[in-house]
Design a protein around this motif. Structure first.
Motif, PDB file in Angstrom:
ATOM      1  N   ASP A 105       0.822  -1.212   0.000  1.00 46.29           N
ATOM      2  CA  ASP A 105       0.000   0.000   0.000  1.00 46.29           C
ATOM      3  C   ASP A 105       0.853   1.257   0.000  1.00 46.29           C
ATOM      4  N   ASP A 118      -1.395  -3.345  -5.566  1.00 46.81           N
ATOM      5  CA  ASP A 118      -1.727  -2.228  -4.689  1.00 46.81           C
ATOM      6  C   ASP A 118      -3.121  -1.757  -5.100  1.00 46.81           C
ATOM      7  N   ASN A 120      -5.176   0.402  -3.825  1.00 44.35           N
ATOM      8  CA  ASN A 120      -5.633   1.713  -3.388  1.00 44.35           C
ATOM      9  C   ASN A 120      -6.094   2.583  -4.541  1.00 44.35           C
ATOM     10  N   ARG A 123      -3.872   4.986  -7.015  1.00 49.97           N
ATOM     11  CA  ARG A 123      -2.543   4.429  -7.239  1.00 49.97           C
ATOM     12  C   ARG A 123      -2.381   4.058  -8.716  1.00 49.97           C
ATOM     13  N   THR A 140      -2.705  -2.211 -10.090  1.00 49.55           N
ATOM     14  CA  THR A 140      -3.055  -1.143  -9.155  1.00 49.55           C
ATOM     15  C   THR A 140      -4.515  -0.733  -9.304  1.00 49.55           C
ATOM     16  N   GLY A 250      -9.155   2.355   3.756  1.00 50.99           N
ATOM     17  CA  GLY A 250      -8.520   1.060   3.543  1.00 50.99           C
ATOM     18  C   GLY A 250      -9.458   0.077   2.871  1.00 50.99           C
ATOM     19  N   ASN A 271      -1.056   5.354   5.793  1.00 49.68           N
ATOM     20  CA  ASN A 271      -1.123   4.793   4.444  1.00 49.68           C
ATOM     21  C   ASN A 271      -2.516   4.878   3.835  1.00 49.68           C
ATOM     22  N   GLN A 272      -3.529   5.180   4.660  1.00 51.26           N
ATOM     23  CA  GLN A 272      -4.892   5.284   4.153  1.00 51.26           C
ATOM     24  C   GLN A 272      -5.204   6.653   3.540  1.00 51.26           C
ATOM     25  N   GLY A 275      -5.737   7.039  -0.535  1.00 45.10           N
ATOM     26  CA  GLY A 275      -6.967   6.390  -0.977  1.00 45.10           C
ATOM     27  C   GLY A 275      -8.204   7.100  -0.477  1.00 45.10           C
ATOM     28  N   SER A 276      -8.124   7.617   0.747  1.00 43.60           N
ATOM     29  CA  SER A 276      -9.242   8.360   1.311  1.00 43.60           C
ATOM     30  C   SER A 276      -9.521   9.625   0.504  1.00 43.60           C
TER      31      SER A 276
END
Length: 338
Positions: A105, A118, A120, A123, A140, A250, A271-272, A275-276
């Motif tokens: 991630d 990955d 997300n 990405r 991705t 996530g 790491n979220q 994507g958030s």
């Protein structure tokens, strides 16, 4: 063919790494493939859960995360671990001769892999330029999210049932362990909001969540408005029954997206964050502010409960992913090994 998964779970890191590997493991087991896990032992490790599922597990002591001798023979080695990188993967490949598949991630370290995944949102394969071998296959985006098959199966009816529904059911879910007690903090905020009084709240937590008892005590004071359940075996049912959610970003955010559930998102790990932001930009979610939780939840609920807004967010969420990523990944791994 034998697939070996190297992933850990625990109170601090949660269960997400093991759970998404387990989803992929089930897909291969259904095809008749032999599977096994190698996991560090400790509180919240999920080793017992895996063994109850008749999956062989080699348990490592917590101070041996880089042990390779426990892998045994493998045709494919799936690595989902932030503490391992190209050095370990090279040694593991040399020891087993396996095809190496990495789930990541972060895009923050080198990998010696044949396939990298990955899922997300936002990405791109180019994010791994220079971090994977030139010949590696890089998959991705949410199209490759490893979600259990019940999400894709439940998708048509869930979307149909959402049409015109007045929002009454609020789902709160912050993963298996929720070590920072986002659940309790959100419940306390909701108790201060008169507008939340018309919502039935359903809280989902893992049985090993350290704050489960405290959350149950908060629910007991809510006069039956809040229900707390743990060890849920079919999360798709919970998501399909809800009209609005408050939860972590996530993989769980992608589970909600498959079934068109708009969410007030909390970034519970660094790491979220990317994507958030992508989910918010797509119109599928709103973010809540940990430093202003009460006001951000209040504004978010008010915004999402407007009929036009809710319908637009449902459509945007459903457009993020169709829930078929696990089968796509399995096909890519099999094709790469031919």
């Amino acid at each position: 063919m034998r697939l070996v998964f190297r992933a850990d779970a625990g109170i601090a890191i949660g269960s997400g790494h093991v759970m998404r590997c387990l989803t992929l493991a089930h897909a291969f087991r259904d095809m008749g493939t032999e599977i096994a896990f190698v996991c560090s032992d400790g509180p919240g490790s999920m080793i017992d859960h895996l063994r109850e599922d008749n999956i062989p597990v080699s348990a490592l002591s917590a101070n041996r995360p880089e042990a390779i001798d426990a892998l045994g023979p493998a045709d494919v080695l799936v690595v989902d671990h932030y503490g391992l990188d190209a050095r370990w993967e090279t040694s593991a490949r040399d020891a087993t001769g396996a095809q190496v598949v990495v789930i990541d991630d972060l895009a923050d370290r080198a990998h010696a892999c044949d396939v990298l995944i990955d899922h997300n949102m936002g990405r791109a394969p180019s994010d791994y330029n220079g971090l994977v071998p030139p010949a590696a296959t890089v998959l991705t985006g949410p199209k490759f999210a490893m979600l259990r098959p019940e999400f894709a199966t439940s998708r048509p009816n869930a979307m149909k049932n959402r049409v015109g529904r007045i929002p009454r059911q609020l789902l709160i879910a912050f993963g298996g362990t929720d070590p920072d007690n986002w659940t309790g903090r959100c419940l306390e905020s909701l108790a201060s909001l008169p507008a939340a009084g018309s919502l039935d709240v359903r809280v989902v937590m893992g049985p090993s969540a350290p704050h489960l008892g405290a959350v149950r005590r908060i629910a007991d004071t809510a006069g039956g408005q809040v229900t707390v359940v743990s060890d849920v075996r079919n999360m798709a049912v919970e998501i399909a029954s809800a009209d609005i959610a408050i939860g972590a970003a996530g993989i769980s955010a992608l589970e909600r997206s498959v079934l068109g559930l708009p969410t007030l998102l909390a970034v519970t790990a660094p790491n979220q964050a990317p994507g958030s932001r992508a989910l918010v930009a797509a119109g599928a979610a709103l973010c809540i502010d940990p430093d202003d939780l009460l006001d951000s939840i209040s504004r978010g609920l008010e915004h999402m409960r407007a009929a036009d807004t809710l319908a637009a967010m449902q459509s945007a969420a459903a457009g993020v992913t169709d829930g078929l990523g696990t089968s796509r990944i399995a096909e890519k791994i099999l094709a790469h090994g031919r």
